[in-house]
Design a protein around this motif. Structure first.
Motif, short mmCIF file in Angstrom:
data_model
loop_
_atom_site.label_atom_id
_atom_site.label_comp_id
_atom_site.label_asym_id
_atom_site.label_seq_id
_atom_site.Cartn_x
_atom_site.Cartn_y
_atom_site.Cartn_z
N VAL A 225 0.87 -1.18 0.00
CA VAL A 225 0.00 0.00 0.00
C VAL A 225 0.90 1.22 0.00
O VAL A 225 1.68 1.43 0.93
N LEU A 226 0.82 1.99 -1.08
CA LEU A 226 1.63 3.20 -1.20
C LEU A 226 0.81 4.40 -0.73
O LEU A 226 -0.36 4.54 -1.09
N GLU A 257 8.04 3.82 4.03
CA GLU A 257 7.79 2.57 3.30
C GLU A 257 7.49 2.85 1.83
O GLU A 257 7.98 2.15 0.94
N THR A 258 6.71 3.90 1.57
CA THR A 258 6.40 4.27 0.19
C THR A 258 7.65 4.79 -0.52
O THR A 258 7.91 4.44 -1.68
N LEU A 262 9.27 3.16 -3.93
CA LEU A 262 9.47 3.91 -5.17
C LEU A 262 10.95 3.91 -5.57
O LEU A 262 11.27 3.82 -6.77
N ARG A 263 11.83 3.98 -4.60
CA ARG A 263 13.26 3.88 -4.93
C ARG A 263 13.59 2.50 -5.49
O ARG A 263 14.34 2.37 -6.47
#
Length: 268
Positions: A225-226, A257-258, A262-263
């Protein structure tokens, strides 16, 4: 019978429409534009003809979009003042370079450039995540970012807080349509409002909690979950219609966490 002629709006009608749209009285507009209320009244009724400078001054005071300032100029009998160049025109090179730098600099987080009706103009590679698994018909030119955001077969089907985000985006779109007098935005609002989401309660009201700062986009992405929020930037001193209508929307991670996800996604 021949085709009926379409009567163009007069300068006075357009001026009155923008004044009422901005909820400004004739007296208030007259004071801000340094003219008499009687003159404003005469302009609206057609009893007086504005000078080119007066059209510019009134349009500035009413914060009329450049596209519609050109309409006011033509209705008053003058040539349009503001050019409207294609984004790919040679004269727009400085604008394109600025956009490219912003988009590239925002990696590994998504960023897009949209026009006045939220059609996609440019995007960085990270923004491709929003188009994964989306039906081909939604990715035909012009790709509309608002449509992708709420369509049930696109982001609308992945947003875990759909009701809150939908309400915010529709309110934003409705306000933009009212302020800009752009019928295309009103049509887009009506289309997005008609989408249905079986099993989703759209009447849920978002009540901010004590620790809330921004309304996030909570997106299901694979088994993760972003959480993201966005900022929107525009050019500060445009004198070209196209440039005045461009907006850069950048997406930012709402938690570590998001950011990590993404990285990780950006790595080869």
């Amino acid at each position: 019978m021949g085709a009926l002629a379409v009567q163009e709006e007069t300068f006075g009608e357009l001026l009155r429409s923008w004044r009422q749209r901005r909820r400004v009285s004739q007296l208030d507009l007259a004071i801000e534009a340094d003219v008499s209320a009687r003159h404003v009244s005469f302009l609206e009724t057609g009893r007086a003809r504005p000078s080119r400078e007066m059209v510019m001054r009134l349009a500035e005071e009413l914060d009329v979009p450049l596209r519609h300032r050109n309409r006011l100029m033509m209705a008053a009998g003058f040539a349009p003042v503001y050019p409207e160049r294609e984004v790919l025109a040679p004269e727009m090179d400085v604008v394109r370079r600025a956009l490219d730098k912003i988009l590239a600099g925002h990696e590994p987080y998504p960023a897009v450039v949209v026009d006045a009706v939220w059609n996609l103009v440019a995007a960085n590679s990270a923004a491709a995540m929003f188009m994964e698994g989306v039906p081909a018909e939604l990715l035909q030119e012009p790709i509309n970012v608002m449509r992708l955001s709420l369509h049930p077969q696109a982001m609308g089907g992945r947003l875990l807080n759909l009701a809150e985000v939908r309400a915010h985006l529709l309110q934003q779109l409705r306000r933009q349509a009212e302020l800009s007098a752009d019928g295309r935005l009103a049509e887009l609002h009506d289309e997005l409002s008609s989408y249905t989401y079986p099993g989703v309660d759209l009447n849920v009201a978002h009540v901010p909690g004590p620790g809330d700062i921004l309304l996030p986009l909570r997106v299901a992405y694979g088994d993760r979950v972003l959480s993201m929020f966005t900022t929107i930037a525009t050019f500060g001193t445009p004198v070209d219609v196209t440039v005045s209508e461009l907006a850069i929307e950048t997406f930012w991670p709402g938690d570590e966490e998001t950011a990590a996800a993404l990285r990780e996604r950006s790595r080869p």
